[in-house]
Design an enzyme around this catalytic site. Sequence first.
Site, mmCIF file in Angstrom:
data_model
loop_
_atom_site.group_PDB
_atom_site.id
_atom_site.type_symbol
_atom_site.label_atom_id
_atom_site.label_comp_id
_atom_site.label_asym_id
_atom_site.label_seq_id
_atom_site.Cartn_x
_atom_site.Cartn_y
_atom_site.Cartn_z
ATOM 1 N N SER A 1 2.814 2.277 -8.586
ATOM 2 C CA SER A 1 4.282 2.253 -8.619
ATOM 3 C C SER A 1 4.768 1.236 -9.654
ATOM 4 C CB SER A 1 4.849 1.925 -7.232
ATOM 5 O OG SER A 1 4.247 0.756 -6.710
ATOM 6 N N ASP B 1 -4.704 0.434 -7.343
ATOM 7 C CA ASP B 1 -4.637 1.896 -7.424
ATOM 8 C C ASP B 1 -5.438 2.447 -8.588
ATOM 9 O OD1 ASP B 1 -3.249 3.000 -5.324
ATOM 10 O OD2 ASP B 1 -1.277 2.744 -6.261
ATOM 11 N N LYS C 1 -7.670 2.110 -4.323
ATOM 12 C CA LYS C 1 -7.005 3.146 -3.519
ATOM 13 C C LYS C 1 -6.968 4.435 -4.337
ATOM 14 C CE LYS C 1 -2.431 2.909 -2.419
ATOM 15 N NZ LYS C 1 -1.861 4.032 -3.199
ATOM 16 N N GLU D 1 -5.587 8.471 -4.312
ATOM 17 C CA GLU D 1 -4.702 9.471 -3.691
ATOM 18 C C GLU D 1 -5.445 10.791 -3.489
ATOM 19 O OE1 GLU D 1 -0.901 10.028 -5.530
ATOM 20 O OE2 GLU D 1 -0.475 7.877 -5.556
ATOM 21 N N GLU E 1 1.777 8.217 3.737
ATOM 22 C CA GLU E 1 3.135 8.051 3.194
ATOM 23 C C GLU E 1 4.030 9.228 3.588
ATOM 24 O OE1 GLU E 1 3.157 6.836 -0.895
ATOM 25 O OE2 GLU E 1 5.308 7.160 -1.129
HETATM 26 O O1 KIV Z 1 1.842 2.535 -5.646
HETATM 27 C C1 KIV Z 1 2.320 2.162 -4.561
HETATM 28 O O2 KIV Z 1 3.210 1.310 -4.484
HETATM 29 C C2 KIV Z 1 1.797 2.786 -3.341
HETATM 30 C C3 KIV Z 1 2.510 2.487 -2.062
HETATM 31 C C4 KIV Z 1 3.786 3.219 -2.000
HETATM 32 C C5 KIV Z 1 1.669 2.762 -0.890
HETATM 33 O O3 KIV Z 1 0.876 3.519 -3.408
#
Ligand code: KIV
Length: 262
Positions: free
Chosen positions: A43, A81, A110, A112, A179
Amino acid sequence: MNIFDFNKMKIEKRNISMITSYDYWSARLLSETEVDCLLVGDSLAMVMHGFPTTLSATIEMMELHTAAVARGAPEKWIVSDMPFLSVNRGLTFAMDCVDRLMKAGAHSVKIEGLRGHEEIIEKIIAAGVPVMGHLGLTPQSIHLLGGNRVQGKDDKTSLQLSSDAKRLEDLGCFALVLECVPRAVAAQLAKELVVPVIGIGAGDAVDGQVLVLQDLLGLSGQFKPKFLRRFAQGETWFKEATQRFHKEVLEKTFPSTNESYT
Ligand code: KIV
């Protein structure tokens, strides 16, 4: 916090708190709080760089921001991420991204979704890197999902969610972000899984909550989805302070004698 604490906290019914952090100064401040873990979320492409979606996050951006967060909060568990398509370009590319994030200071990555990259998730875990799953509204698939919509609203999609979540757990994921799914679906999932489910827009009956720092501080303008609670009026505070600076510069009341060198 280490990897074992995630499960321990679930067993002890002690909710996990996770907040995004993208830079040194916010990480430094967060390191002085009791917040459990930090997420260098993709994000950041939107929040820090002004792109319309998370698709613009690159591995270079993720690596740079992860390193800054790690310098600011060396004691916190950091999740970074894996950016858009990084798990869809073959094992070598995915492993290279993991390598860069872990060397930048992440403790886990993380990823997705599930379908199309199960084998890569398995190999990353087999290589000794903890993986956090992310299901429900997965922003990297925003165009396929038709926008920011609540996921798992009918029997078919909620069953699919449950089966994907169990598969991620079987593959060895240590936790799961869920989410924008209905509270009841998230609650059932949290009950079915051994690993903790950390929700965002998934109601209160899960094992923890994550929010974007700027959202919870009230620094994200008109963005106010139903699930968001603003814990501060950050924009008011920010604008008042900077406007006061401007005014006092014009009035020549800043700096004072005490704020000047003799
Ligand atoms: O990138 C991010 O901020 C996220 C959260 C919304 C969980 O993946």
